[in-house]
Design a protein around this motif. Structure first.
Motif, PDB file in Angstrom:
ATOM      1  N   VAL A  39      44.073  38.488  41.735  1.00  0.00           N
ATOM      2  CA  VAL A  39      43.534  39.335  42.800  1.00  0.00           C
ATOM      3  C   VAL A  39      42.124  39.817  42.452  1.00  0.00           C
ATOM      4  O   VAL A  39      41.232  39.872  43.308  1.00  0.00           O
ATOM      5  N   SER A  40      41.910  40.192  41.178  1.00  0.00           N
ATOM      6  CA  SER A  40      40.563  40.657  40.788  1.00  0.00           C
ATOM      7  C   SER A  40      39.535  39.552  40.961  1.00  0.00           C
ATOM      8  O   SER A  40      38.389  39.804  41.356  1.00  0.00           O
ATOM      9  N   LEU A  41      39.919  38.294  40.680  1.00  0.00           N
ATOM     10  CA  LEU A  41      39.001  37.180  40.902  1.00  0.00           C
ATOM     11  C   LEU A  41      38.713  36.985  42.380  1.00  0.00           C
ATOM     12  O   LEU A  41      37.580  36.676  42.773  1.00  0.00           O
ATOM     13  N   LEU A  42      39.763  37.152  43.217  1.00  0.00           N
ATOM     14  CA  LEU A  42      39.547  37.044  44.658  1.00  0.00           C
ATOM     15  C   LEU A  42      38.557  38.111  45.139  1.00  0.00           C
ATOM     16  O   LEU A  42      37.682  37.843  45.967  1.00  0.00           O
ATOM     17  N   GLU A  43      38.686  39.337  44.602  1.00  0.00           N
ATOM     18  CA  GLU A  43      37.775  40.413  44.999  1.00  0.00           C
ATOM     19  C   GLU A  43      36.335  40.117  44.559  1.00  0.00           C
ATOM     20  O   GLU A  43      35.378  40.345  45.301  1.00  0.00           O
ATOM     21  N   GLN A  44      36.197  39.618  43.336  1.00  0.00           N
ATOM     22  CA  GLN A  44      34.858  39.307  42.841  1.00  0.00           C
ATOM     23  C   GLN A  44      34.173  38.238  43.687  1.00  0.00           C
ATOM     24  O   GLN A  44      32.949  38.249  43.847  1.00  0.00           O
ATOM     25  N   GLU A  45      34.939  37.329  44.220  1.00  0.00           N
ATOM     26  CA  GLU A  45      34.377  36.254  45.026  1.00  0.00           C
ATOM     27  C   GLU A  45      34.285  36.620  46.499  1.00  0.00           C
ATOM     28  O   GLU A  45      33.953  35.784  47.336  1.00  0.00           O
ATOM     29  N   GLY A  46      34.625  37.866  46.831  1.00  0.00           N
ATOM     30  CA  GLY A  46      34.448  38.331  48.204  1.00  0.00           C
ATOM     31  C   GLY A  46      35.561  37.923  49.145  1.00  0.00           C
ATOM     32  O   GLY A  46      35.352  37.891  50.352  1.00  0.00           O
ATOM     33  N   VAL A  47      36.727  37.618  48.652  1.00  0.00           N
ATOM     34  CA  VAL A  47      37.844  37.264  49.524  1.00  0.00           C
ATOM     35  C   VAL A  47      38.458  38.564  50.048  1.00  0.00           C
ATOM     36  O   VAL A  47      38.982  39.372  49.288  1.00  0.00           O
TER      37      VAL A  47
END
Length: 288
Positions: A39-47
């Motif tokens: 989830v943190s990776l999704l947030e970093q990529e703007g998802v």
């Protein structure tokens, strides 16, 4: 977590294969830490939460991801609006009034204390100096310098100083008088012997300026020291050499080819003494 990172980035870029989707789902199944990392990776990529369609993931795994995204977004918003709802923040911290910003040194209390001390010191210094100057009084001695404004180097130049009491107009006898010649940089280039004023307040000074001094503008400084005080006079003077030249020939008329014999006599204008060691240029012109 390294494999979760690799598969999540492929998932975001939509370059993940079907077997890799299955592998990612296996890694996320039952591992809350892996889900949070994903989830943190999704947030970093703007998802964003609403845009997350869960390409290829099963509904149970997708529900976990959406719930985690929803919790993280809601948690961040609530911390900004209602800090008290953050369990990590105590009621005492929430109810405390915000502290006043600490001012920097410039404009702060320390600055004004230092500024006040310096200002008080300056006022004290000015006051002491003013009081000191107020107690001082100038002596009544006055001096006047008489003599030519143009001086010739190497020739005795006569000057006279008159010293008097400015309050009584009485002449001052016994005053020590000195005459100094200053160049344009206010440096002394000649100084007379000390002369004492007579009963009439007069001191005669012979100023024989060194012959080596060049022509130009100078200053004469007269200094007087007497029982009635001190006095000083500054006066501009000019050092200038002037000559008179007499030219004679052996006869008044010459024929072509005959030599012309000439004699020149150069004298100093100041004392009509012969000028020695100076260059002399003679020029002959035609009738035009």
């Amino acid at each position: 977590m390294k494999r979760v990172l690799e598969l999540t980035l492929k998932y975001i870029d939509d370059t993940i294969a079907e077997e890799e989707i299955a592998e990612l789902e296996t890694l996320l199944d039952g591992d809350e830490e892996a889900v949070r990392y994903h989830v943190s990776l999704l947030e970093q990529e703007g998802v964003l939460l609403g845009a997350h369609t869960g390409r290829g993931l099963t509904e149970p795994t997708l529900a976990k991801i959406r719930a985690a995204l929803h919790d993280r977004v809601e948690d961040g918003v609530m911390k900004k609006i209602h800090p008290a709802k953050d369990p990590s923040v105590s009621d005492e911290t929430v109810n405390a009034r915000p502290a006043e910003p600490v001012p920097g040194w410039l404009g702060g209390p320390r600055f004004w204390r230092v500024f006040g001390s310096v200002a008080a010191l300056l006022v004290l210094i000015v006051g002491l100096y003013t009081a000191h100057m107020a107690t001082r009084t100038a002596g009544p001695a006055e001096a006047v310098l008489y003599g030519q404004e143009t001086m010739t180097p190497g020739v005795a130049n006569a000057y006279r100083a008159y010293v008097r009491n400015g309050e009584t107009d009485e002449p001052i006898a016994g005053a020590e008088v000195t005459l100094t010649l200053l160049n344009t940089d206010r440096e002394s280039v000649w100084e007379s012997a000390e002369v004492v004023s007579d009963a009439r307040g007069i001191a005669n000074i012979d100023a024989e300026i060194p012959e080596i001094l060049p022509d130009g503008r100078y200053l004469l400084k007269l200094e007087v020291d007497s029982d009635d005080g001190e006095a000083r006079v500054l006066r501009p003077v000019t050092l200038e050499r002037a000559f008179r030249v007499l030219v004679t020939t052996d006869k008044p008329l010459y024929q072509p080819g005959q030599p012309i014999r000439m004699r020149a006599l150069a004298l100093s204008t100041a004392n009509l003494r012969p000028v020695a060691g100076s260059d002399l240029l003679l020029e002959v012109f035609d009738g035009k």
